[in-house]
Scaffold this active site. Structure first.
Site, PDB file in Angstrom:
ATOM      1  N   GLY A 105       0.819  -1.214   0.000  1.00  0.00           N
ATOM      2  CA  GLY A 105       0.000   0.000   0.000  1.00  0.00           C
ATOM      3  C   GLY A 105       0.843   1.251   0.000  1.00  0.00           C
ATOM      4  O   GLY A 105       2.062   1.189  -0.078  1.00  0.00           O
ATOM      5  N   GLU A 106       0.116   2.368   0.083  1.00  0.00           N
ATOM      6  CA  GLU A 106       0.764   3.681   0.089  1.00  0.00           C
ATOM      7  C   GLU A 106       0.762   4.238   1.499  1.00  0.00           C
ATOM      8  O   GLU A 106      -0.245   4.178   2.194  1.00  0.00           O
ATOM      9  CB  GLU A 106      -0.061   4.642  -0.781  1.00  0.00           C
ATOM     10  CG  GLU A 106       0.442   4.937  -2.172  1.00  0.00           C
ATOM     11  CD  GLU A 106       1.934   5.216  -2.298  1.00  0.00           C
ATOM     12  OE1 GLU A 106       2.394   6.192  -1.675  1.00  0.00           O
ATOM     13  OE2 GLU A 106       2.618   4.476  -3.031  1.00  0.00           O
ATOM     14  N   PHE A 109       4.593   8.788   3.445  1.00  0.00           N
ATOM     15  CA  PHE A 109       5.986   9.123   3.106  1.00  0.00           C
ATOM     16  C   PHE A 109       6.514   8.342   1.910  1.00  0.00           C
ATOM     17  O   PHE A 109       7.610   8.589   1.437  1.00  0.00           O
ATOM     18  CB  PHE A 109       6.904   8.853   4.300  1.00  0.00           C
ATOM     19  CG  PHE A 109       6.406   9.411   5.595  1.00  0.00           C
ATOM     20  CD1 PHE A 109       6.374  10.782   5.806  1.00  0.00           C
ATOM     21  CD2 PHE A 109       5.957   8.578   6.606  1.00  0.00           C
ATOM     22  CE1 PHE A 109       5.910  11.314   6.991  1.00  0.00           C
ATOM     23  CE2 PHE A 109       5.494   9.101   7.804  1.00  0.00           C
ATOM     24  CZ  PHE A 109       5.472  10.468   7.996  1.00  0.00           C
ATOM     25  N   GLY A 110       5.767   7.342   1.463  1.00  0.00           N
ATOM     26  CA  GLY A 110       6.229   6.496   0.372  1.00  0.00           C
ATOM     27  C   GLY A 110       5.537   5.150   0.463  1.00  0.00           C
ATOM     28  O   GLY A 110       4.580   4.987   1.226  1.00  0.00           O
ATOM     29  N   GLU A 111       6.026   4.178  -0.305  1.00  0.00           N
ATOM     30  CA  GLU A 111       5.385   2.870  -0.326  1.00  0.00           C
ATOM     31  C   GLU A 111       5.517   2.126   1.015  1.00  0.00           C
ATOM     32  O   GLU A 111       6.479   2.329   1.755  1.00  0.00           O
ATOM     33  CB  GLU A 111       6.024   1.990  -1.397  1.00  0.00           C
ATOM     34  CG  GLU A 111       5.296   1.995  -2.709  1.00  0.00           C
ATOM     35  CD  GLU A 111       5.914   2.949  -3.715  1.00  0.00           C
ATOM     36  OE1 GLU A 111       7.143   3.096  -3.700  1.00  0.00           O
ATOM     37  OE2 GLU A 111       5.140   3.544  -4.487  1.00  0.00           O
ATOM     38  N   VAL A 112       4.515   1.250   1.268  1.00  0.00           N
ATOM     39  CA  VAL A 112       4.603   0.343   2.409  1.00  0.00           C
ATOM     40  C   VAL A 112       4.754  -1.063   1.834  1.00  0.00           C
ATOM     41  O   VAL A 112       4.032  -1.449   0.912  1.00  0.00           O
ATOM     42  CB  VAL A 112       3.349   0.418   3.311  1.00  0.00           C
ATOM     43  CG1 VAL A 112       3.526  -0.461   4.538  1.00  0.00           C
ATOM     44  CG2 VAL A 112       3.050   1.856   3.718  1.00  0.00           C
ATOM     45  N   ASP A 223      -6.003  12.274  13.636  1.00  0.00           N
ATOM     46  CA  ASP A 223      -6.382  11.715  12.337  1.00  0.00           C
ATOM     47  C   ASP A 223      -6.983  10.325  12.524  1.00  0.00           C
ATOM     48  O   ASP A 223      -6.672   9.393  11.787  1.00  0.00           O
ATOM     49  CB  ASP A 223      -5.161  11.676  11.412  1.00  0.00           C
ATOM     50  CG  ASP A 223      -5.548  11.463   9.949  1.00  0.00           C
ATOM     51  OD1 ASP A 223      -6.746  11.562   9.624  1.00  0.00           O
ATOM     52  OD2 ASP A 223      -4.648  11.187   9.138  1.00  0.00           O
ATOM     53  N   ARG A 227      -9.444   4.429   7.860  1.00  0.00           N
ATOM     54  CA  ARG A 227      -8.287   4.175   6.979  1.00  0.00           C
ATOM     55  C   ARG A 227      -6.983   4.070   7.764  1.00  0.00           C
ATOM     56  O   ARG A 227      -6.000   3.527   7.266  1.00  0.00           O
ATOM     57  CB  ARG A 227      -8.173   5.285   5.922  1.00  0.00           C
ATOM     58  CG  ARG A 227      -7.915   6.640   6.502  1.00  0.00           C
ATOM     59  CD  ARG A 227      -7.809   7.774   5.480  1.00  0.00           C
ATOM     60  NE  ARG A 227      -7.744   9.063   6.181  1.00  0.00           N
ATOM     61  CZ  ARG A 227      -8.802   9.733   6.625  1.00  0.00           C
ATOM     62  NH1 ARG A 227     -10.009   9.273   6.378  1.00  0.00           N
ATOM     63  NH2 ARG A 227      -8.668  10.854   7.308  1.00  0.00           N
ATOM     64  N   ASN A 228      -6.969   4.617   8.992  1.00  0.00           N
ATOM     65  CA  ASN A 228      -5.765   4.586   9.812  1.00  0.00           C
ATOM     66  C   ASN A 228      -5.813   3.542  10.923  1.00  0.00           C
ATOM     67  O   ASN A 228      -5.035   3.594  11.869  1.00  0.00           O
ATOM     68  CB  ASN A 228      -5.503   5.977  10.411  1.00  0.00           C
ATOM     69  CG  ASN A 228      -5.163   6.984   9.332  1.00  0.00           C
ATOM     70  OD1 ASN A 228      -4.653   6.608   8.276  1.00  0.00           O
ATOM     71  ND2 ASN A 228      -5.461   8.243   9.567  1.00  0.00           N
ATOM     72  N   ASP A 241      -0.663   5.399  12.271  1.00  0.00           N
ATOM     73  CA  ASP A 241      -0.513   6.741  11.721  1.00  0.00           C
ATOM     74  C   ASP A 241      -0.370   7.815  12.795  1.00  0.00           C
ATOM     75  O   ASP A 241      -1.324   8.523  13.112  1.00  0.00           O
ATOM     76  CB  ASP A 241      -1.668   7.093  10.770  1.00  0.00           C
ATOM     77  CG  ASP A 241      -1.573   6.275   9.500  1.00  0.00           C
ATOM     78  OD1 ASP A 241      -1.106   6.768   8.490  1.00  0.00           O
ATOM     79  OD2 ASP A 241      -1.921   5.066   9.566  1.00  0.00           O
TER      80      ASP A 241
HETATM   81  O1  30K Z   1       0.267  -4.800   7.515  1.00  0.00           O
HETATM   82  C1  30K Z   1       0.453  -3.615   7.705  1.00  0.00           C
HETATM   83  N1  30K Z   1       1.146  -3.156   8.765  1.00  0.00           N
HETATM   84  C2  30K Z   1       1.178  -1.782   8.716  1.00  0.00           C
HETATM   85  C3  30K Z   1       1.774  -0.861   9.578  1.00  0.00           C
HETATM   86  C4  30K Z   1       0.493  -1.370   7.586  1.00  0.00           C
HETATM   87  C5  30K Z   1       0.350  -0.024   7.336  1.00  0.00           C
HETATM   88  C6  30K Z   1       0.922   0.913   8.202  1.00  0.00           C
HETATM   89  N2  30K Z   1       0.791   2.252   8.001  1.00  0.00           N
HETATM   90  C7  30K Z   1      -0.167   2.788   7.050  1.00  0.00           C
HETATM   91  C8  30K Z   1      -1.511   2.804   7.725  1.00  0.00           C
HETATM   92  C9  30K Z   1      -2.554   3.469   6.833  1.00  0.00           C
HETATM   93  N3  30K Z   1      -2.139   4.807   6.436  1.00  0.00           N
HETATM   94  C10 30K Z   1      -3.170   5.355   5.566  1.00  0.00           C
HETATM   95  C11 30K Z   1      -3.051   6.817   5.392  1.00  0.00           C
HETATM   96  C12 30K Z   1      -0.828   4.782   5.750  1.00  0.00           C
HETATM   97  C13 30K Z   1       0.231   4.184   6.628  1.00  0.00           C
HETATM   98  C14 30K Z   1       1.639   0.485   9.326  1.00  0.00           C
HETATM   99  C15 30K Z   1      -0.019  -2.526   6.912  1.00  0.00           C
HETATM  100  C16 30K Z   1      -0.800  -2.535   5.706  1.00  0.00           C
HETATM  101  C17 30K Z   1      -1.111  -1.270   5.009  1.00  0.00           C
HETATM  102  C18 30K Z   1      -0.159  -0.661   4.191  1.00  0.00           C
HETATM  103  C19 30K Z   1      -0.451   0.547   3.572  1.00  0.00           C
HETATM  104  C20 30K Z   1      -1.677   1.133   3.722  1.00  0.00           C
HETATM  105  C21 30K Z   1      -2.636   0.533   4.523  1.00  0.00           C
HETATM  106  C22 30K Z   1      -2.350  -0.667   5.166  1.00  0.00           C
HETATM  107  C23 30K Z   1      -1.367  -3.703   5.051  1.00  0.00           C
HETATM  108  N4  30K Z   1      -2.033  -3.644   3.908  1.00  0.00           N
HETATM  109  C24 30K Z   1      -2.458  -4.882   3.608  1.00  0.00           C
HETATM  110  C25 30K Z   1      -3.203  -5.378   2.536  1.00  0.00           C
HETATM  111  C26 30K Z   1      -2.013  -5.708   4.575  1.00  0.00           C
HETATM  112  N5  30K Z   1      -1.347  -4.972   5.457  1.00  0.00           N
HETATM  113  C27 30K Z   1      -2.309  -7.077   4.523  1.00  0.00           C
HETATM  114  C28 30K Z   1      -3.058  -7.584   3.473  1.00  0.00           C
HETATM  115  C29 30K Z   1      -3.497  -6.733   2.503  1.00  0.00           C
HETATM  116  O2  30K Z   1      -4.235  -7.318   1.521  1.00  0.00           O
HETATM  117  C30 30K Z   1      -4.756  -6.515   0.483  1.00  0.00           C
END
Ligand code: 30K
Length: 451
Positions: A105-106, A109-112, A223, A227-228, A241
């Protein structure tokens, strides 16, 4: 008795004027006790400030150690060099321990990425890796380090856990726990209508628990939104977040005024929008919106209304309508979270206790909230005919969260708002609106136009 006292009194001036041996011992003992108490107090406050991941901080220049005692949590501001501040509360990881796999995901600050982390002699764990894109500005870099510093000081099952950071090599990374179900808003949209009321309330209870922990530490998130929030494999919800969050200054009100920055209007309390007064009470307003998002399976609060329209409606006293099939006790809780006067909003501790109560007495969740056309939201820019504050059927259905039936209305040949005024429960059934709750909601709203 009186004589005895007089005698004792008179004998004193006859003394040498020097305290006796016993008195000296008493004074020394008293002084030692005082020093002990002061030292104890200092150590206690330092422990509190450093919380779980305490580390000595003498070596760092430019850091005012007094500040740590005034605040329950340490921010980066006291540091001349923020990258040193980060080291106090985070673990700098050797990049060779980190293995980046795929983008999930996004981030701001950049890609996750999803990846793994392997400490020597320990099992490999799956992690999420937030990266800082190479073209970062000074303020982005600062906020990136700040988020890690803040996250590193928290230790709670409903707060996303920090594993460590990479700040000494490029790309910089924040390594946190991996959450199998990703962000709460998308997770709910993808699993529409799949959970029981108790399951939804349990998710909210977890968020309330994390927020109680943060507000106990005078931490204002600013915030809070679905979504967070991140969802684990077992539906445990965790707050993430911390980029926008601010430590409360030690003022009486416990308020913090920001110097600028974007505000997520739909989630933000009116006093925070108008005067930038962010408090735990404004976080409670946002929590009410999160409750609404959860109960409506990730719907967008206030639909297609513009931010201006949202702010105007709130000022005019309108609030979001109950989500479809929302237990009335939950809608009542949302509405107190949206009290205009922030002192009337419940505390996170109270919200948490109420949600706990609903989970242990699920019969309380059986009554579904009625849609009340008088208090819930309509478009302020409406130009409909007498009593009907909507321009079209889709706009109306959207506002009562029934847009899933737009096609049914169109197929039935209903095109104007006037044409719906005489609809009956039987008509709705014929049109395919079979759920009694949905029929009731639509009829209730039509009734509202006539009153
Ligand atoms: O597992 C994950 N651990 C994380 C720790 C994830 C994301 C963050 N920070 C983001 C939280 C949302 N925020 C939105 C403005 C941006 C920072 C910290 C995380 C994610 C994830 C990554 C990016 C955005 C949202 C969530 C995660 N996405 C997944 C998608 C996932 N884990 C597991 C499965 C999946 O399937 C589609």
């Amino acid at each position: 008795m009186v004589r005895t006292q007089e005698q004792e009194f008179r004998t004193l001036p006859q003394d040498t004027g020097m305290p006796s041996g016993g008195v000296i011992v008493c004074i020394i003992f008293g002084v030692l006790l005082f020093i002990g108490l002061v030292a104890g107090l200092i150590i206690y406050r330092r422990r509190q400030a450093h919380h779980h991941r305490a580390r000595p901080c003498q070596k760092h220049s430019g850091y005012n150690r007094d500040e740590i005692w005034l605040k329950p949590y340490v921010d980066l501001q006291p540091y001349e060099d923020p990258s040193r501040g980060v080291l106090e509360f985070t673990k700098e990881l050797d990049p060779s321990l980190v293995n980046i796999e795929n983008v999930i995901g996004e981030g701001e600050f950049g890609e996750v990425y999803r990846g793994t982390l392997c400490f020597p002699g320990k099992e490999r764990i799956v992690v999420a890796i937030k990266t800082l894109k190479s073209s970062y500005s000074d303020s982005t870099w600062w906020n990136f380090l700040r988020e890690a510093t803040i996250m590193g000081q928290f230790n709670h099952q409903n707060i996303v856990r920090l594993e460590g950071v990479v700040t000494k090599r490029s790309p910089m990374m924040i390594i946190t726990e991996y959450m199998d179900n990703g962000a709460l808003d998308t997770f709910l949209r993808e699993n529409m209508d799949k959970f029981s009321a108790v399951q939804l309330v349990t998710m909210l209870q977890g968020i309330a628990s994390g927020m109680t922990y943060l507000s106990d530490r005078n931490y204002v998130h600013r915030d809070l939104a679905a979504r967070n929030i991140l969802v684990s494999h077992c539906l445990l919800c965790k707050v993430s977040d911390f980029g926008l969050s601010r430590i409360l200054e030690n003022d009486v009100e416990g308020t913090y005024e920001t110097k600028g920055g974007k505000i997520p209007i739909r989630w933000t309390a009116p006093e925070a929008i108008a005067h930038r007064i962010f408090t735990s009470a404004s976080d409670v307003w946002s929590f009410g919106i999160v409750m609404w998002e959860v109960l409506s399976y990730g719907d967008k609060p206030y639909g297609d209304m513009t931010n201006q329209e949202v702010m105007k409606s709130i000022e005019d006293g309108y609030r979001l309508p109950p989500p479809v099939d929302c237990p009335s006790v939950l809608y009542e809780l949302m509405k107190v979270c949206w009290s205009y006067d922030r002192t009337r909003r419940p505390r996170f501790r109270e919200i948490h206790a109420q949600l706990d109560h609903f989970i242990s007495s699920p019969h309380l969740l059986r009554t579904v909230a009625d849609f009340d056309p008088r208090v819930t939201l309509r478009l302020p820019s409406c130009s409909g005919s007498d009593g009907i504050p909507y321009r079209s059927i889709p706009e109306w259905l959207e506002s009562i969260r029934m847009k899933r039936y737009i096609l049914n209305f169109r197929t039935a040949g209903l095109n104007t708002m006037e044409s719906v005024l005489e609809l009956s429960a039987e008509d709705l059934k014929q049109m395919g609106v079979t759920l009694p709750g949905h029929q009731k909601r639509i009829l209730c709203s039509i009734q509202g136009f006539k009153e």
